[in-house]
Write a protein that holds these residues in place. Structure first.
Motif, mmCIF file in Angstrom:
data_model
loop_
_atom_site.group_PDB
_atom_site.id
_atom_site.type_symbol
_atom_site.label_atom_id
_atom_site.label_comp_id
_atom_site.label_asym_id
_atom_site.label_seq_id
_atom_site.Cartn_x
_atom_site.Cartn_y
_atom_site.Cartn_z
ATOM 1 N N CYS A 63 2.891 8.565 -10.989
ATOM 2 C CA CYS A 63 2.064 8.554 -12.197
ATOM 3 C C CYS A 63 1.305 9.861 -12.378
ATOM 4 C CB CYS A 63 1.103 7.364 -12.161
ATOM 5 S SG CYS A 63 1.924 5.791 -12.445
ATOM 6 N N ALA A 64 0.917 10.486 -11.295
ATOM 7 C CA ALA A 64 0.232 11.778 -11.390
ATOM 8 C C ALA A 64 1.146 12.831 -12.004
ATOM 9 C CB ALA A 64 -0.245 12.226 -10.009
ATOM 10 N N VAL A 65 2.428 12.741 -11.692
ATOM 11 C CA VAL A 65 3.402 13.700 -12.229
ATOM 12 C C VAL A 65 3.781 13.371 -13.676
ATOM 13 C CG1 VAL A 65 5.759 14.579 -11.954
ATOM 14 C CG2 VAL A 65 4.316 14.270 -9.952
ATOM 15 N N THR A 66 3.919 12.068 -13.990
ATOM 16 C CA THR A 66 4.381 11.669 -15.323
ATOM 17 C C THR A 66 3.255 11.492 -16.335
ATOM 18 O OG1 THR A 66 4.294 9.301 -14.792
ATOM 19 C CG2 THR A 66 6.383 10.467 -14.364
ATOM 20 N N GLY A 67 2.010 11.386 -15.839
ATOM 21 C CA GLY A 67 0.877 11.187 -16.732
ATOM 22 C C GLY A 67 0.633 9.737 -17.099
ATOM 23 N N GLN A 68 1.335 8.811 -16.449
ATOM 24 C CA GLN A 68 1.115 7.396 -16.719
ATOM 25 C C GLN A 68 -0.125 6.918 -15.975
ATOM 26 O OE1 GLN A 68 5.274 6.543 -15.620
ATOM 27 N NE2 GLN A 68 5.321 5.227 -17.424
ATOM 28 N N ASN A 69 -0.713 5.843 -16.472
ATOM 29 C CA ASN A 69 -1.893 5.253 -15.857
ATOM 30 C C ASN A 69 -1.446 4.039 -15.054
ATOM 31 O OD1 ASN A 69 -4.134 3.414 -15.490
ATOM 32 N ND2 ASN A 69 -5.289 4.776 -16.832
ATOM 33 N N THR A 70 -1.666 4.066 -13.738
ATOM 34 C CA THR A 70 -1.179 2.984 -12.885
ATOM 35 C C THR A 70 -1.819 1.638 -13.203
ATOM 36 O OG1 THR A 70 -2.762 3.564 -11.147
ATOM 37 C CG2 THR A 70 -0.552 4.458 -10.947
ATOM 38 N N GLU A 71 -3.054 1.641 -13.672
ATOM 39 C CA GLU A 71 -3.724 0.375 -13.970
ATOM 40 C C GLU A 71 -3.265 -0.206 -15.309
ATOM 41 O OE1 GLU A 71 -5.574 -1.264 -11.768
ATOM 42 O OE2 GLU A 71 -5.119 0.393 -10.417
ATOM 43 N N HIS A 91 3.395 -2.027 -15.088
ATOM 44 C CA HIS A 91 4.755 -2.552 -15.247
ATOM 45 C C HIS A 91 5.704 -1.448 -15.693
ATOM 46 C CE1 HIS A 91 8.107 -4.752 -17.113
ATOM 47 N NE2 HIS A 91 7.847 -5.669 -16.196
ATOM 48 N N GLU A 92 5.299 -0.712 -16.723
ATOM 49 C CA GLU A 92 6.146 0.365 -17.235
ATOM 50 C C GLU A 92 6.331 1.467 -16.189
ATOM 51 O OE1 GLU A 92 6.291 3.703 -20.798
ATOM 52 O OE2 GLU A 92 4.913 2.021 -20.978
ATOM 53 N N ALA A 93 5.273 1.816 -15.498
ATOM 54 C CA ALA A 93 5.358 2.879 -14.490
ATOM 55 C C ALA A 93 6.278 2.474 -13.340
ATOM 56 C CB ALA A 93 3.965 3.225 -13.974
ATOM 57 N N MET A 94 6.172 1.235 -12.886
ATOM 58 C CA MET A 94 7.057 0.768 -11.815
ATOM 59 C C MET A 94 8.504 0.769 -12.268
ATOM 60 S SD MET A 94 5.046 -2.362 -10.029
ATOM 61 C CE MET A 94 3.291 -2.257 -9.771
ATOM 62 N N THR A 95 8.736 0.308 -13.499
ATOM 63 C CA THR A 95 10.086 0.308 -14.048
ATOM 64 C C THR A 95 10.635 1.723 -14.129
ATOM 65 O OG1 THR A 95 9.602 -1.685 -15.330
ATOM 66 C CG2 THR A 95 11.474 -0.362 -16.048
ATOM 67 N N ALA A 152 0.831 -1.211 0.000
ATOM 68 C CA ALA A 152 0.000 0.000 0.000
ATOM 69 C C ALA A 152 0.862 1.257 0.000
ATOM 70 C CB ALA A 152 -0.946 -0.004 1.201
ATOM 71 N N TRP A 153 1.955 1.238 0.755
ATOM 72 C CA TRP A 153 2.874 2.390 0.743
ATOM 73 C C TRP A 153 3.455 2.579 -0.655
ATOM 74 C CZ3 TRP A 153 5.863 0.108 5.464
ATOM 75 C CH2 TRP A 153 5.137 0.325 6.634
ATOM 76 N N ALA A 154 3.835 1.474 -1.278
ATOM 77 C CA ALA A 154 4.390 1.549 -2.627
ATOM 78 C C ALA A 154 3.345 2.044 -3.624
ATOM 79 C CB ALA A 154 4.932 0.185 -3.050
ATOM 80 N N GLU A 155 2.109 1.610 -3.455
ATOM 81 C CA GLU A 155 1.018 2.063 -4.333
ATOM 82 C C GLU A 155 0.839 3.576 -4.229
ATOM 83 O OE1 GLU A 155 -1.790 2.089 -7.176
ATOM 84 O OE2 GLU A 155 -0.751 0.273 -6.564
ATOM 85 N N THR A 156 0.964 4.109 -3.021
ATOM 86 C CA THR A 156 0.860 5.558 -2.827
ATOM 87 C C THR A 156 1.975 6.279 -3.567
ATOM 88 O OG1 THR A 156 -0.211 5.266 -0.687
ATOM 89 C CG2 THR A 156 0.842 7.389 -1.083
ATOM 90 N N ALA A 157 3.186 5.767 -3.451
ATOM 91 C CA ALA A 157 4.329 6.372 -4.148
ATOM 92 C C ALA A 157 4.154 6.275 -5.661
ATOM 93 C CB ALA A 157 5.629 5.692 -3.720
#
Length: 70
Positions: A17-25, A29-33, A7-12
């Protein structure tokens, strides 16, 4: 405890993603990378050893999988 860690990692990740414009769902994989990559750039900028950080993080992860209540 690992659910709390996730959950902490999900928050980060959501903040990243909010800053980069990526979609977490759709791009998890790409966003985490990308987040991990950018954290390694930050480590380098702070004169820390990115490889050492990755090795230590993997060690922590493996320990936490074996001993989730630690």
């Amino acid at each position: 405890m690992n659910a709390k860690r996730a959950a902490w990692a999900e928050t980060a990740l959501a903040a990243f993603c909010a800053v980069t414009g990526q979609n977490t769902e759709e791009e998890a994989h790409e966003a985490m990378t990308d987040l991990i990559c950018d954290l390694l750039h930050l480590a380098n900028a702070k004169r820390l050893n990115p490889s050492s950080i990755i090795s230590q993080a993997i060690g922590h992860y493996e320990h936490e999988i074996l001993y989730p209540d630690d």
